[in-house]
Write an enzyme that holds these catalytic residues in place. Sequence first.
Site, PDB file in Angstrom:
ATOM      1  N   MET A  32     -21.894  60.850 -41.534  1.00  0.00           N
ATOM      2  CA  MET A  32     -21.151  61.513 -40.452  1.00  0.00           C
ATOM      3  C   MET A  32     -19.858  62.121 -41.003  1.00  0.00           C
ATOM      4  O   MET A  32     -18.949  62.450 -40.236  1.00  0.00           O
ATOM      5  CB  MET A  32     -20.847  60.532 -39.332  1.00  0.00           C
ATOM      6  CG  MET A  32     -22.126  59.978 -38.694  1.00  0.00           C
ATOM      7  SD  MET A  32     -21.905  59.475 -36.990  1.00  0.00           S
ATOM      8  CE  MET A  32     -20.649  58.232 -37.150  1.00  0.00           C
ATOM      9  N   HIS A  36     -15.820  58.490 -47.978  1.00  0.00           N
ATOM     10  CA  HIS A  36     -14.993  57.590 -48.781  1.00  0.00           C
ATOM     11  C   HIS A  36     -15.842  57.058 -49.929  1.00  0.00           C
ATOM     12  O   HIS A  36     -16.986  57.507 -50.116  1.00  0.00           O
ATOM     13  CB  HIS A  36     -14.416  56.464 -47.915  1.00  0.00           C
ATOM     14  CG  HIS A  36     -15.443  55.764 -47.057  1.00  0.00           C
ATOM     15  ND1 HIS A  36     -16.498  55.064 -47.582  1.00  0.00           N
ATOM     16  CD2 HIS A  36     -15.593  55.691 -45.699  1.00  0.00           C
ATOM     17  CE1 HIS A  36     -17.231  54.551 -46.614  1.00  0.00           C
ATOM     18  NE2 HIS A  36     -16.715  54.929 -45.452  1.00  0.00           N
ATOM     19  N   HIS A  39     -19.519  56.087 -49.235  1.00  0.00           N
ATOM     20  CA  HIS A  39     -20.437  57.236 -49.256  1.00  0.00           C
ATOM     21  C   HIS A  39     -20.649  57.711 -50.692  1.00  0.00           C
ATOM     22  O   HIS A  39     -21.760  58.066 -51.089  1.00  0.00           O
ATOM     23  CB  HIS A  39     -19.860  58.404 -48.446  1.00  0.00           C
ATOM     24  CG  HIS A  39     -19.613  58.098 -46.996  1.00  0.00           C
ATOM     25  ND1 HIS A  39     -18.343  57.939 -46.485  1.00  0.00           N
ATOM     26  CD2 HIS A  39     -20.459  57.937 -45.956  1.00  0.00           C
ATOM     27  CE1 HIS A  39     -18.422  57.701 -45.183  1.00  0.00           C
ATOM     28  NE2 HIS A  39     -19.694  57.693 -44.825  1.00  0.00           N
ATOM     29  N   GLY A 149     -26.291  52.476 -46.654  1.00  0.00           N
ATOM     30  CA  GLY A 149     -25.410  51.400 -47.101  1.00  0.00           C
ATOM     31  C   GLY A 149     -25.749  50.086 -46.412  1.00  0.00           C
ATOM     32  O   GLY A 149     -26.018  50.057 -45.202  1.00  0.00           O
ATOM     33  N   GLN A 150     -25.696  49.001 -47.163  1.00  0.00           N
ATOM     34  CA  GLN A 150     -25.889  47.656 -46.614  1.00  0.00           C
ATOM     35  C   GLN A 150     -24.818  47.347 -45.563  1.00  0.00           C
ATOM     36  O   GLN A 150     -25.013  46.508 -44.690  1.00  0.00           O
ATOM     37  CB  GLN A 150     -25.857  46.621 -47.748  1.00  0.00           C
ATOM     38  CG  GLN A 150     -25.965  45.167 -47.325  1.00  0.00           C
ATOM     39  CD  GLN A 150     -27.272  44.843 -46.621  1.00  0.00           C
ATOM     40  OE1 GLN A 150     -28.293  45.486 -46.855  1.00  0.00           O
ATOM     41  NE2 GLN A 150     -27.229  43.853 -45.737  1.00  0.00           N
TER      42      GLN A 150
HETATM   43  P1  AMP Z   1     -21.553  56.945 -41.775  1.00  0.00           P
HETATM   44  O1  AMP Z   1     -20.909  58.193 -42.253  1.00  0.00           O
HETATM   45  O2  AMP Z   1     -20.605  55.910 -41.283  1.00  0.00           O
HETATM   46  O3  AMP Z   1     -22.698  57.220 -40.815  1.00  0.00           O
HETATM   47  O4  AMP Z   1     -22.232  56.280 -43.044  1.00  0.00           O
HETATM   48  C1  AMP Z   1     -23.146  56.997 -43.830  1.00  0.00           C
HETATM   49  C2  AMP Z   1     -23.807  56.046 -44.793  1.00  0.00           C
HETATM   50  O5  AMP Z   1     -22.816  55.480 -45.641  1.00  0.00           O
HETATM   51  C3  AMP Z   1     -24.511  54.891 -44.085  1.00  0.00           C
HETATM   52  O6  AMP Z   1     -25.743  54.634 -44.732  1.00  0.00           O
HETATM   53  C4  AMP Z   1     -23.550  53.762 -44.278  1.00  0.00           C
HETATM   54  O7  AMP Z   1     -24.168  52.488 -44.282  1.00  0.00           O
HETATM   55  C5  AMP Z   1     -22.968  54.079 -45.630  1.00  0.00           C
HETATM   56  N1  AMP Z   1     -21.674  53.404 -45.795  1.00  0.00           N
HETATM   57  C6  AMP Z   1     -20.608  53.447 -44.953  1.00  0.00           C
HETATM   58  N2  AMP Z   1     -19.627  52.644 -45.404  1.00  0.00           N
HETATM   59  C7  AMP Z   1     -20.085  52.075 -46.542  1.00  0.00           C
HETATM   60  C8  AMP Z   1     -19.539  51.127 -47.471  1.00  0.00           C
HETATM   61  N3  AMP Z   1     -18.321  50.602 -47.322  1.00  0.00           N
HETATM   62  N4  AMP Z   1     -20.300  50.773 -48.530  1.00  0.00           N
HETATM   63  C9  AMP Z   1     -21.545  51.286 -48.705  1.00  0.00           C
HETATM   64  N5  AMP Z   1     -22.111  52.173 -47.866  1.00  0.00           N
HETATM   65  C10 AMP Z   1     -21.395  52.559 -46.796  1.00  0.00           C
END
Ligand code: AMP
Length: 284
Positions: A32, A36, A39, A149-150
Site C-alpha cells: 500500500m 519502509h 517492504h 511479510g510475516q
Molecule cells: P502493506 O503496505 O502494509 O500492505 O504491506 C505490504 C507487505 O509488506 C505485506 O506483505 C506486509 O506483511 C509486508 N510488511 C509490512 N511491514 C513489514 C515488516 N515490518 N516486516 C516484513 N514485512 C512487512
Amino acid sequence: MKPAVVAEIEPLRAAIADARRKGQTIGLVPTMGALHDGHRSLIEAARRQNDYVVVSIFVNPTQFGPNEDLKRYPRPLERDLGLCGEAGVDLVFHPQPETIYPPDYRTFVEVTGLQDVLCGASRPGHFRGVATVVLKLFHLVQPDRAYFGQKDAQQVRIVQRMVMDLNVPVEVCVCPTVRETDGLALSSRNAYLEAGERRLATVLYRTLIEAKRSIEGGERIAAAIRERMSERIGAVAGAVVDYVAVVDAETLCEATAIEPGRPILLALAVKFGGTRLIDNLLIP
Ligand code: AMP
C-alpha cells in the site's frame, strides 16, 4: 535508476508480456506504499529470486472499514519510487481506485473462517478486500512468486489458503518481520504514534518474547500464556487490547495446549490512542 511506473491495466499487461517473451521469471510485491525497510526486505527477496520485479502501490479501499484511516493513510509516492529505484524494481504498478474497482464492480473473494477471527473480528470485511485485491493483482501480473511479510500473519494464511483453494499458480513467499532496534515491528502506521505512544509500543514485542520464553521453559497451557500476555499489556496505561491470541498457526483456531509438531501463532493487536498496532511470533 527510477523504475517504470504504470497506472493502467493495458500497459501493465504489455510490460508483463514483454518480460515473458524474454523468458524472464516474475516476482510481485503487493504493497500500500509508504514503503519502509520491511517492504524493502520483500523487494530484495523478490530481486534475488526473479528476473523481473513488480511492486504494486495501491491503498486498497475495500480493505478499510468506514471508520478507518483510508483518507489519511500516508501516500509519499516520490519517496516510494526512490526506494523502488534503489532496490532495483523493474516496474511499479500504481493504479487509481477506479481502475481496480470500476463503477458497478461486484465480485469479491472470501476465505471463510480464516477471515473472521483475530483482525477480522474487529475489522469486518477487511480480509475480503485483501483477498480480492491480491487475487486481482495475481491475475494482472501473473507472477511466478509473490512476497508477503510475516508481520501480517493472518493475511499470509488467507493468501496461502486462497491460492490452494482456487488453484492459483503462484508461489507464496513469506519474509520475516523487520523490526526497529527496540523490537517494534516496522509499519507504515507507526508514523501516527506520538512520542509517548511510540515508547509504550515496545510492549507488543516484549510480551511476545516473554510468551515465547515461557513456552520454551515448558508452559503448555495456552490459556495461561494468553492471560499473562493480557496482564502484561493491561499494565501499560494507554494501551488498549483488541486481542491477545494463542492460536493454531494453520487454522488460526484458539489453541488449548502447546503440543509438539503443531506450530502456534502468538498474535496481538493493541491500540495506542487512535493507532492500532499488530504483531506476532510463530512458534514452530
Ligand atoms: P502493506 O503496505 O502494509 O500492505 O504491506 C505490504 C507487505 O509488506 C505485506 O506483505 C506486509 O506483511 C509486508 N510488511 C509490512 N511491514 C513489514 C515488516 N515490518 N516486516 C516484513 N514485512 C512487512
